[in-house]
Design an enzyme around this catalytic site. Sequence first.
Site, mmCIF file in Angstrom:
data_model
loop_
_atom_site.group_PDB
_atom_site.id
_atom_site.type_symbol
_atom_site.label_atom_id
_atom_site.label_comp_id
_atom_site.label_asym_id
_atom_site.label_seq_id
_atom_site.Cartn_x
_atom_site.Cartn_y
_atom_site.Cartn_z
ATOM 1 N N GLY A 18 -1.692 -5.283 8.729
ATOM 2 C CA GLY A 18 -0.960 -4.359 7.877
ATOM 3 C C GLY A 18 0.034 -3.531 8.660
ATOM 4 C CG ASN A 96 -2.814 -0.016 9.917
ATOM 5 O OD1 ASN A 96 -2.993 1.193 9.860
ATOM 6 N ND2 ASN A 96 -1.826 -0.618 9.257
ATOM 7 C CB SER A 151 -9.970 7.807 6.349
ATOM 8 O OG SER A 151 -9.550 8.935 5.598
ATOM 9 C CE1 TYR A 175 -8.526 4.564 2.095
ATOM 10 C CE2 TYR A 175 -9.196 6.823 2.536
ATOM 11 C CZ TYR A 175 -8.459 5.715 2.871
ATOM 12 O OH TYR A 175 -7.657 5.734 3.985
ATOM 13 C CB ALA A 177 -18.042 4.322 -0.163
ATOM 14 C CB ALA A 178 -14.139 1.543 2.053
ATOM 15 C CE LYS A 179 -9.669 3.443 5.473
ATOM 16 N NZ LYS A 179 -9.130 2.403 6.376
#
Length: 267
Positions: A18, A96, A151, A175, A177-179
């Site tokens: 990315g 990224n 993040s 978001y 949770a993912a980070k």
Amino acid sequence: MSVMDLFKLNGKVAIITGGHAWLGYDMACALAEAGCHIVITSRELEKAQHTAQKIAEKYGNDTLALEMDQRFHEQVVLMAKKAFEWKGHIDILINNAGGGSGKSEGNLFKRSPQDIEELIKTNLTGSLFCCQEVVRYMIEQGYGKIINIGSIAGIVGRDREMYRKNDKMEQPIDYAAAKAGVIGMTRDLAGLLSPCGIHVNCISPGGFDKGDMPKQFVDAYSKSTMLGRMGKIGVDIKGAALFLASPASDYITGHNLVVDGGFSVWK
């Protein structure tokens, strides 16, 4: 070895997923300026090609553009294979690629299950896929640097009123949770790969001003930050990325470097 030599990356190969814009582009430029050959991936090949050409012209490095949507494992396998075959080694991976909140609102109770699933696939599962496939090549050479992009959303709860009062869509819970998963993945992967000569670290950025947010939100966020401002595109992420990619960080692994102007530790 001089201290400046610790930051040189001459002849190394780095993949920045990315990396065609914003923080990904900034990190690619930082590594290119230090002498690194750069692989840029994007879901859209044309975007990757444009950025790769721009970096090559600016820094004189070799660059390679590859199309990849990391939600799909087979695309990650192909990306890693092509990147390795390009120079015969992969030394650095910056995970990224991410984002993608979808079309539904950030509010958990108004958010579509599909958008939740897709965001987690993009930001967490896809990053794990990239680690899995690129590491296969790093293990063979006995060296590698992985930088996962987390993040501050993964380490602190957010003040939703800051968003609601200032005309800004709130950040989805998925978001965060993912980070948080990316940060946890970093630590465990560092333990797994340390005997192989591979360092795994994380950068957790705070808010960066891309010029697309309501002024009142930028002002409110800045007032909640120790340094009194949001991060600057083109400046504030570069040093952290170069440090973790270079020999300057050879005694650091499993670390989450927070680049947020003090936002996450100030109340």
